[in-house]
Design a protein around this motif. Structure first.
Motif, PDB file in Angstrom:
ATOM      1  N   ALA A  49      -1.967 -33.387 -59.150  1.00 52.18           N
ATOM      2  CA  ALA A  49      -2.686 -32.913 -60.333  1.00 52.18           C
ATOM      3  C   ALA A  49      -2.347 -33.767 -61.555  1.00 52.18           C
ATOM      4  CB  ALA A  49      -2.351 -31.447 -60.596  1.00 52.18           C
ATOM      5  N   LYS A  50      -1.121 -34.175 -61.669  1.00 52.89           N
ATOM      6  CA  LYS A  50      -0.697 -34.966 -62.831  1.00 52.89           C
ATOM      7  C   LYS A  50      -1.012 -36.447 -62.693  1.00 52.89           C
ATOM      8  CE  LYS A  50       3.083 -31.938 -64.198  1.00 52.89           C
ATOM      9  NZ  LYS A  50       4.534 -31.780 -64.336  1.00 52.89           N
ATOM     10  N   ASN A  51      -0.869 -36.982 -61.486  1.00 53.53           N
ATOM     11  CA  ASN A  51      -0.936 -38.435 -61.300  1.00 53.53           C
ATOM     12  C   ASN A  51      -2.197 -38.948 -60.610  1.00 53.53           C
ATOM     13  OD1 ASN A  51       1.732 -39.012 -62.386  1.00 53.53           O
ATOM     14  ND2 ASN A  51       2.459 -37.859 -60.621  1.00 53.53           N
ATOM     15  N   ASN A  52      -2.822 -38.114 -59.794  1.00 55.49           N
ATOM     16  CA  ASN A  52      -3.997 -38.567 -59.058  1.00 55.49           C
ATOM     17  C   ASN A  52      -4.978 -37.405 -58.883  1.00 55.49           C
ATOM     18  OD1 ASN A  52      -5.786 -39.965 -57.508  1.00 55.49           O
ATOM     19  ND2 ASN A  52      -4.288 -40.683 -56.012  1.00 55.49           N
ATOM     20  N   PRO A  53      -5.577 -36.931 -59.993  1.00 58.13           N
ATOM     21  CA  PRO A  53      -6.471 -35.775 -59.902  1.00 58.13           C
ATOM     22  C   PRO A  53      -7.694 -36.025 -59.013  1.00 58.13           C
ATOM     23  CG  PRO A  53      -6.496 -36.705 -62.124  1.00 58.13           C
ATOM     24  CD  PRO A  53      -5.438 -37.414 -61.358  1.00 58.13           C
ATOM     25  N   HIS A  54      -8.112 -37.273 -58.903  1.00 59.94           N
ATOM     26  CA  HIS A  54      -9.258 -37.587 -58.047  1.00 59.94           C
ATOM     27  C   HIS A  54      -8.938 -37.268 -56.579  1.00 59.94           C
ATOM     28  CE1 HIS A  54     -12.904 -39.501 -56.669  1.00 59.94           C
ATOM     29  NE2 HIS A  54     -12.203 -40.272 -55.855  1.00 59.94           N
ATOM     30  N   GLN A  55      -7.740 -37.626 -56.149  1.00 62.77           N
ATOM     31  CA  GLN A  55      -7.338 -37.338 -54.772  1.00 62.77           C
ATOM     32  C   GLN A  55      -7.202 -35.827 -54.554  1.00 62.77           C
ATOM     33  OE1 GLN A  55      -3.775 -39.356 -53.520  1.00 62.77           O
ATOM     34  NE2 GLN A  55      -3.892 -38.561 -51.434  1.00 62.77           N
ATOM     35  N   LEU A  56      -6.718 -35.109 -55.558  1.00 61.96           N
ATOM     36  CA  LEU A  56      -6.614 -33.654 -55.461  1.00 61.96           C
ATOM     37  C   LEU A  56      -8.006 -33.028 -55.347  1.00 61.96           C
ATOM     38  CD1 LEU A  56      -4.774 -31.162 -55.484  1.00 61.96           C
ATOM     39  CD2 LEU A  56      -4.995 -31.155 -57.979  1.00 61.96           C
ATOM     40  N   ASP A  57      -8.966 -33.534 -56.124  1.00 61.13           N
ATOM     41  CA  ASP A  57     -10.342 -33.039 -56.030  1.00 61.13           C
ATOM     42  C   ASP A  57     -10.930 -33.294 -54.645  1.00 61.13           C
ATOM     43  OD1 ASP A  57     -10.391 -32.047 -58.606  1.00 61.13           O
ATOM     44  OD2 ASP A  57     -11.353 -33.829 -59.456  1.00 61.13           O
ATOM     45  N   GLU A  58     -10.653 -34.465 -54.080  1.00 56.93           N
ATOM     46  CA  GLU A  58     -11.136 -34.776 -52.727  1.00 56.93           C
ATOM     47  C   GLU A  58     -10.551 -33.813 -51.703  1.00 56.93           C
ATOM     48  OE1 GLU A  58     -10.245 -38.876 -51.953  1.00 56.93           O
ATOM     49  OE2 GLU A  58     -11.837 -39.602 -53.277  1.00 56.93           O
ATOM     50  N   LEU A  59      -9.261 -33.512 -51.842  1.00 60.53           N
ATOM     51  CA  LEU A  59      -8.612 -32.566 -50.943  1.00 60.53           C
ATOM     52  C   LEU A  59      -9.244 -31.179 -51.080  1.00 60.53           C
ATOM     53  CD1 LEU A  59      -6.333 -31.806 -48.952  1.00 60.53           C
ATOM     54  CD2 LEU A  59      -4.865 -31.453 -50.955  1.00 60.53           C
ATOM     55  N   GLN A  60      -9.502 -30.783 -52.308  1.00 61.96           N
ATOM     56  CA  GLN A  60     -10.136 -29.478 -52.543  1.00 61.96           C
ATOM     57  C   GLN A  60     -11.526 -29.423 -51.906  1.00 61.96           C
ATOM     58  OE1 GLN A  60     -10.760 -28.530 -56.667  1.00 61.96           O
ATOM     59  NE2 GLN A  60     -11.681 -26.552 -56.202  1.00 61.96           N
ATOM     60  N   GLN A  61     -12.316 -30.459 -52.095  1.00 61.42           N
ATOM     61  CA  GLN A  61     -13.666 -30.479 -51.514  1.00 61.42           C
ATOM     62  C   GLN A  61     -13.604 -30.460 -49.987  1.00 61.42           C
ATOM     63  OE1 GLN A  61     -16.566 -30.057 -53.076  1.00 61.42           O
ATOM     64  NE2 GLN A  61     -15.384 -29.838 -54.950  1.00 61.42           N
ATOM     65  N   LYS A  62     -12.660 -31.194 -49.426  1.00 59.67           N
ATOM     66  CA  LYS A  62     -12.514 -31.218 -47.973  1.00 59.67           C
ATOM     67  C   LYS A  62     -12.165 -29.828 -47.447  1.00 59.67           C
ATOM     68  CE  LYS A  62      -9.971 -33.545 -44.293  1.00 59.67           C
ATOM     69  NZ  LYS A  62      -8.909 -34.499 -43.958  1.00 59.67           N
ATOM     70  N   CYS A  63     -11.226 -29.161 -48.103  1.00 53.18           N
ATOM     71  CA  CYS A  63     -10.828 -27.805 -47.687  1.00 53.18           C
ATOM     72  C   CYS A  63     -11.983 -26.818 -47.853  1.00 53.18           C
ATOM     73  CB  CYS A  63      -9.615 -27.339 -48.474  1.00 53.18           C
ATOM     74  SG  CYS A  63      -8.097 -28.209 -48.055  1.00 53.18           S
ATOM     75  N   ASN A  64     -12.736 -26.963 -48.937  1.00 58.14           N
ATOM     76  CA  ASN A  64     -13.906 -26.091 -49.150  1.00 58.14           C
ATOM     77  C   ASN A  64     -14.924 -26.264 -48.032  1.00 58.14           C
ATOM     78  OD1 ASN A  64     -12.856 -25.107 -51.557  1.00 58.14           O
ATOM     79  ND2 ASN A  64     -14.027 -26.510 -52.834  1.00 58.14           N
ATOM     80  N   GLN A  65     -15.228 -27.513 -47.685  1.00 57.69           N
ATOM     81  CA  GLN A  65     -16.214 -27.778 -46.645  1.00 57.69           C
ATOM     82  C   GLN A  65     -15.732 -27.269 -45.281  1.00 57.69           C
ATOM     83  OE1 GLN A  65     -19.267 -28.589 -47.271  1.00 57.69           O
ATOM     84  NE2 GLN A  65     -18.824 -28.897 -49.430  1.00 57.69           N
TER      85      GLN A  65
END
Length: 109
Positions: A14-30
């Motif tokens: 969340a602090k250093n690589n929010p883009h990767q965190l968003d990708e992880l969230q989208q993957k888990c959602n899907q």
């Protein structure tokens, strides 16, 4: 299903690589939608799209949390109504009216 990293790793993302965190969230959602029943997939996909559009307007993580919490609260309130008063809930039906935008053009010719 994707295994989530521990809390410290998520905080670091969340602090250093929010883009990767968003990708992880989208993957888990899907994945969660794909594992749901076939009857619920369209509704869950629509709900996720609605949430993503509302989250895109947020400027801070606090706003994102608040928007998500409010949306969850709204859905739980509807679920509570269906559970506690099913007859009242199912009496509310929309009346579908056909659109006749070319009706006047056809009558004048």
């Amino acid at each position: 299903m994707t295994e989530l990293p521990n809390f410290d790793k998520l905080l670091w993302l969340a602090k250093n690589n929010p883009h990767q965190l968003d990708e992880l969230q989208q993957k888990c959602n899907q994945e969660a939608i794909a594992q749901s029943s076939k009857a619920n997939r369209a509704s869950l996909t629509s709900l996720l799209d609605h949430l993503n559009k509302r989250l895109a307007l947020c400027k801070t993580p606090y706003q994102r949390c608040e928007v998500t919490s409010l949306l969850m609260f709204e859905k739980l309130a509807v679920l509570n109504q269906v559970y506690s008063q099913p007859n009242a809930f199912f009496q509310h039906k929309a009346q579908v009216m056909p659109i006749q935008k070319n009706a006047q053009k056809k009558q004048s010719t």
